[in-house]
Design an enzyme around this catalytic site. Structure first.
Site, mmCIF file in Angstrom:
data_model
loop_
_atom_site.group_PDB
_atom_site.id
_atom_site.type_symbol
_atom_site.label_atom_id
_atom_site.label_comp_id
_atom_site.label_asym_id
_atom_site.label_seq_id
_atom_site.Cartn_x
_atom_site.Cartn_y
_atom_site.Cartn_z
ATOM 1 N N LYS A 197 0.843 -1.200 0.000
ATOM 2 C CA LYS A 197 0.000 0.000 0.000
ATOM 3 C C LYS A 197 0.874 1.244 0.000
ATOM 4 C CE LYS A 197 -3.595 -2.176 2.809
ATOM 5 N NZ LYS A 197 -4.010 -2.223 4.216
ATOM 6 N N GLY A 377 -4.705 -0.434 10.980
ATOM 7 C CA GLY A 377 -4.838 0.999 10.723
ATOM 8 C C GLY A 377 -4.540 1.855 11.940
HETATM 9 C C1 3PG Z 1 -9.311 -3.471 11.476
HETATM 10 O O1 3PG Z 1 -9.525 -4.648 11.199
HETATM 11 O O2 3PG Z 1 -8.364 -2.823 11.010
HETATM 12 C C2 3PG Z 1 -10.199 -2.817 12.480
HETATM 13 O O3 3PG Z 1 -11.137 -3.714 12.944
HETATM 14 C C3 3PG Z 1 -10.849 -1.590 11.903
HETATM 15 O O4 3PG Z 1 -11.605 -1.922 10.783
HETATM 16 P P1 3PG Z 1 -11.907 -0.820 9.682
HETATM 17 O O5 3PG Z 1 -10.607 -0.574 8.982
HETATM 18 O O6 3PG Z 1 -12.951 -1.398 8.785
HETATM 19 O O7 3PG Z 1 -12.376 0.406 10.391
HETATM 20 MG MG MG Z 2 -8.518 -1.580 8.798
#
Ligand code: 3PG
Ligand code: MG
Length: 396
Positions: A197, A377
């Site tokens: 990414k 994230g």
């Molecule tokens: C992840 O798996 O990174 C977290 O549960 C957050 O999910 P999201 O990126 O869909 O907000």
């Molecule tokens: Mg995520």
């Protein structure tokens, strides 16, 4: 930074709304990696020990405010029950009459899982009505979802302002470990940033070069940097339109005194598949019909030398296409070196991000790292120095 923990709260006879992140990988109706589920056990047990009733709030996938049956949290029940060693009740909705009835039927020690919070559009909008509907179900809020704390959603942020709130055990552990590694780390610090990414992580790189002493760039993202330096990368994954941005980052690093480590040798192949015929060449010698799939052994030696000179390592992203052997070699060898230094007390090693954790597990060294985050994230945003709304909302 200060937040309350489970130790500071009274749970006796109370319904605790516990936000967890059980957004786990599922294949053919089965959870394939229950790590995130296993990590919430201490929080659930400690609340039960204090006489509380545990109601789990969670999201699953990205249903975007719609009821999407394939994104029902029901699929996690067997893994949850196995991890907790007890029956877990399930409610088809996380708010309203269905949720209220299920909560009203609970006894102390019970665990109830509510359906995907993201089935309601108010969740991601952090809608006050949604937060109020969730808050109405219990008396105490416990946030144990560090890995979802970068989202300012009703169940991660809004709700915390409406009731007595605290951090769960996993949240506590994540915050402690990351503070020790990034808040005031022992220097020198080396960061590894890898993975495919590219455009999403260029921001992160821009920030990191100001904070760390050495930055190792790996994976598909390294190809973009090679392109920026005028090095041919054949058919490799590379974001050629990001070359200018990559140049700016290199200049910024130089200004900040951060040494960038790019691959000096690479493993190339004509096709990307397991066991594909490959050769190791100098970084400038990738053929027009070849693609770079891993860093080479000289690069790994260089990385190992940097590790040996550093006291703290922050790792996000593999160095090559580690899921497809033999292109896992550089990641595995570098991970083993980091593990060895950590075992010897020479290095504090912190890693995060789904791919990274999978790669370290594959290398068999995850246990040796100082700390492995469950976050993807959220870990990245933490590395970017951003305030995580879910954490900020817990602060007194
Ligand atoms: C992840 O798996 O990174 C977290 O549960 C957050 O999910 P999201 O990126 O869909 O907000
Ligand atoms: Mg995520």
């Amino acid at each position: 930074m200060s937040w309350k923990t489970i130790d500071d709260m009274d749970f006796k006879g109370k319904v605790a709304l516990v936000r967890v992140d059980i957004n786990v990988p599922v294949e053919a109706g089965r959870v394939t990696d229950a790590t995130r589920i296993e990590k919430i056990v201490p929080t659930v047990k400690d609340i039960q020990e204090k006489g509380g009733k545990v109601v789990l709030l969670a999201h699953f996938g990205r249903p975007k405010g719609q009821v999407v049956p394939e994104m029902s949290l029901r699929v996690t029940l067997p893994a949850l029950e196995a991890a907790l060693g007890q029956k877990v009740a399930f409610a088809e909705d996380c708010i309203g009459v269905t949720a209220k009835k299920a909560v009203a039927a609970m006894e102390p020690g019970d665990v109830l899982l509510l359906e995907n919070t993201r089935f309601h559009a108010g969740e991601e909008k952090n809608d006050p009505t949604m937060a109020a509907s969730l808050a109405a179900l219990g008396l105490v809020y416990v946030n144990d979802a560090f890995s979802a704390a970068h989202r300012a959603h009703a169940s991660t942020e809004g709700i915390a302002h409406r009731m007595p709130s605290c951090a769960g055990r996993l949240m506590e552990a994540e915050l402690k470990a990351l503070n020790a590694a990034l808040g005031d780390p022992e220097r020198p610090v080396v960061a590894i940033v890898g993975g495919a990414k590219v455009s999403t992580k260029l921001d992160l790189l821009g920030n990191l070069v100001q904070k760390v002493d050495h930055l190792v760039i790996g994976g598909g993202m390294a190809n973009t940097f090679l392109v920026a330096k005028g090095i041919e990368v054949g058919t490799s994954l590379a974001e050629r339109d990001m070359a200018e941005t990559a140049k700016e980052i290199l200049a910024k690093a130089e200004g900040a005194g951060c040494a960038i480590v790019l691959p000096t040798d690479v493993v190339v192949a004509k096709e990307f598949k397991a066991g594909a015929e490959s050769r190791t060449v100098a970084a400038g010698e990738c053929g027009a019909d070849e693609m770079i799939l891993d860093a080479g052994p000289d690069t790994v030696d260089l990385i190992a030398e940097v590790f040996a000179r550093c006291r703290t390592l922050i790792w996000n992203g593999p160095l090559g296409a580690f899921e497809t052997p033999p292109f896992d070699a550089a990641t595995t060898m570098a991970a083993r070196k980091a593990a060895e230094l950590t075992r010897g007390g020479r290095l504090v090693s912190v890693a995060g991000g789904g791919d990274t954790v999978a790669a370290l597990n594959k290398a068999g060294v995850a246990e040796d790292f100082s700390y492995i985050s469950t976050a993807g994230g959220a870990f990245l945003e933490w590395m970017e120095g951003k305030v995580l709304p879910g954490v900020a909302a817990l602060e007194d």
